[in-house]
Motif scaffolding. Structure first.
Motif, PDB file in Angstrom:
ATOM      1  N   LEU A 190       0.840  -1.204   0.000  1.00 45.16           N
ATOM      2  CA  LEU A 190       0.000   0.000   0.000  1.00 45.16           C
ATOM      3  C   LEU A 190       0.873   1.251   0.000  1.00 45.16           C
ATOM      4  O   LEU A 190       0.521   2.263  -0.612  1.00 45.16           O
ATOM      5  CB  LEU A 190      -0.928   0.017   1.209  1.00 45.16           C
ATOM      6  CG  LEU A 190      -2.144  -0.923   1.150  1.00 45.16           C
ATOM      7  CD1 LEU A 190      -2.946  -0.827   2.434  1.00 45.16           C
ATOM      8  CD2 LEU A 190      -3.033  -0.613  -0.056  1.00 45.16           C
ATOM      9  N   LEU A 231      -9.807  -2.458  -4.404  1.00 40.07           N
ATOM     10  CA  LEU A 231      -8.699  -1.527  -4.170  1.00 40.07           C
ATOM     11  C   LEU A 231      -8.532  -0.591  -5.377  1.00 40.07           C
ATOM     12  O   LEU A 231      -8.259   0.603  -5.219  1.00 40.07           O
ATOM     13  CB  LEU A 231      -7.407  -2.317  -3.885  1.00 40.07           C
ATOM     14  CG  LEU A 231      -6.173  -1.496  -3.523  1.00 40.07           C
ATOM     15  CD1 LEU A 231      -6.451  -0.544  -2.359  1.00 40.07           C
ATOM     16  CD2 LEU A 231      -5.002  -2.428  -3.173  1.00 40.07           C
ATOM     17  N   ARG A 234     -11.087   2.138  -5.031  1.00 35.95           N
ATOM     18  CA  ARG A 234     -10.661   3.103  -4.009  1.00 35.95           C
ATOM     19  C   ARG A 234      -9.609   4.045  -4.599  1.00 35.95           C
ATOM     20  O   ARG A 234      -9.641   5.266  -4.366  1.00 35.95           O
ATOM     21  CB  ARG A 234     -10.107   2.325  -2.800  1.00 35.95           C
ATOM     22  CG  ARG A 234      -9.532   3.172  -1.705  1.00 35.95           C
ATOM     23  CD  ARG A 234      -9.065   2.312  -0.539  1.00 35.95           C
ATOM     24  NE  ARG A 234     -10.181   1.816   0.267  1.00 35.95           N
ATOM     25  CZ  ARG A 234     -10.652   2.435   1.350  1.00 35.95           C
ATOM     26  NH1 ARG A 234     -10.093   3.546   1.770  1.00 35.95           N
ATOM     27  NH2 ARG A 234     -11.663   1.945   2.014  1.00 35.95           N
TER      28      ARG A 234
END
Ligand code: SAH
Ligand code: SF4
Length: 315
Positions: A190, A231, A234
């Motif tokens: 991340l 993800l 997002r």
């Protein structure tokens, strides 16, 4: 937005509020309209060996093709008749003379007077300059990952710096630049995705295509898991906050992992572009960047956009 804030949004921000903010910004900057780029994948011949991609030179289990100039012009005509507002010419990376592609760009420009995007990899400044003079307006070359060590693992013999340099040169030459990266690459964190978003901002990308990594069976990464579509959504929402005016496509890779809702969710997360393929079907089936590639055609693109209550230029 600094890296710390980006990381916070990636790790902790409630997705509902992120999507709401992204949509508020999207409405202000881009309104209700979805742009349609007509994608022509004009050759799958490639001299590079990116570990993730089925077009890599070492993959012998693929039928290579190259469209003729006439084939490309026909495909461009079909895309424009359908209502597309740009043509994107994409291929593997080869180091040949730039004239052939320059002639195609000039023809499309003279016939149709529309913006033209090229996506043919890393080239010398002179080639980019030449194609610009032929009429190319935009160039898509994703940085793929902002982690320099991971970049070198995935692209043996090449460096992230050279890739970034291409984007800088293109910007200097007056191109609108299309950046982008993959989500869920083996070894990606991340923190490094926060770096991807930050780098895209620093480069002042006019466009940013983000898609999940999807394994391809004839590559060294065949047995890795695909990236998370949630993800990706997002990240699209964060990019809409980070780069309010950028064009953000809902990528075909999203539609591949979730054929029913992938692109719709992309639009609802803040994307404002779809890129249906106009590559003739008998060739497109060999443009196997990753497995089970979903072919998003005009009919599906229209349905997806209308199901979100948005508008489009398709007839
Ligand atoms: N050869 C050019 C353009 C074609 S590749 C270039 O590399 O720039 C277009 C994009 O496909 C790449 O930028 C990469 O982000 C994406 N891609 C390749 N393999 C992929 C995979 N296995 N999963 C998801 N995206 C992939
Ligand atoms: Fe070639 Fe582009 Fe695939 Fe790399 S990502 S192998 S340069 S087509």
């Amino acid at each position: 937005m600094d890296k710390k804030e980006i990381l916070h949004l990636l790790k902790e921000a409630p997705i509902e509020s992120l999507l709401e903010s992204a949509n508020t910004i999207l409405e202000k900057t881009k309104g209700n309209h979805v742009h349609i780029r007509g994608l022509i994948e004009f050759s799958n011949i490639c001299s590079r060996n990116c570990l993730y991609c089925g077009l890599r030179a070492q993959n012998k289990d693929i039928k290579r093709y190259s469209l003729t100039q006439d084939n490309i012009l026909d495909a461009a005509g079909a895309a424009i008749n359908a209502g597309c507002d740009t043509i994107v010419l994409q291929s593997g990376e080869v180091s040949g003379a730039p004239q052939w592609l320059g002639e195609v760009v000039r023809e499309i420009k003279n016939n149709f007077h529309l913006p033209i995007t090229l996506s043919v990899g890393e080239r010398k400044r002179q080639d980019y300059e030449y194609w610009r003079d032929c009429g190319a307006d935009r160039y898509l070359v994703k940085h793929e990952t902002a982690d320099p060590i991971l970049y070198e693992k995935l692209h043996p013999g090449f460096s992230l710096n050279d890739r970034i340099n291409c984007l800088k040169i293109l910007k200097e030459l007056g191109y609108e630049i299309g950046d982008g990266f993959m989500v869920g690459l083996p070894g990606q964190t991340l923190e490094s995705l926060a770096d991807d978003i930050y780098l895209t901002m620093q480069l002042g990308a006019d466009m940013c295509g983000v898609g999940p990594f999807i394994p391809q069976k004839n590559t060294p990464l065949a047995n890795y898991a695909n990236g998370s579509p949630d993800l990706v959504l997002r990240i699209i929402a964060i990019l809409r906050l980070a780069l309010p005016n950028a064009n953000l496509p809902a990528t075909t890779a999203l539609a591949t992992l979730d054929p029913a809702l992938g692109q719709k969710n992309g639009l609802l997360a803040g994307a404002n572009v779809l890129m249906p393929s106009f590559t003739p079907a008998e060739y497109a089936e060999n443009y196997i960047i990753y497995d089970n590639k979903n072919r998003v055609a005009v009919k599906e693109a229209k349905e997806v956009i209308e199901s979100c209550g948005r508008t489009h230029p398709l007839g």
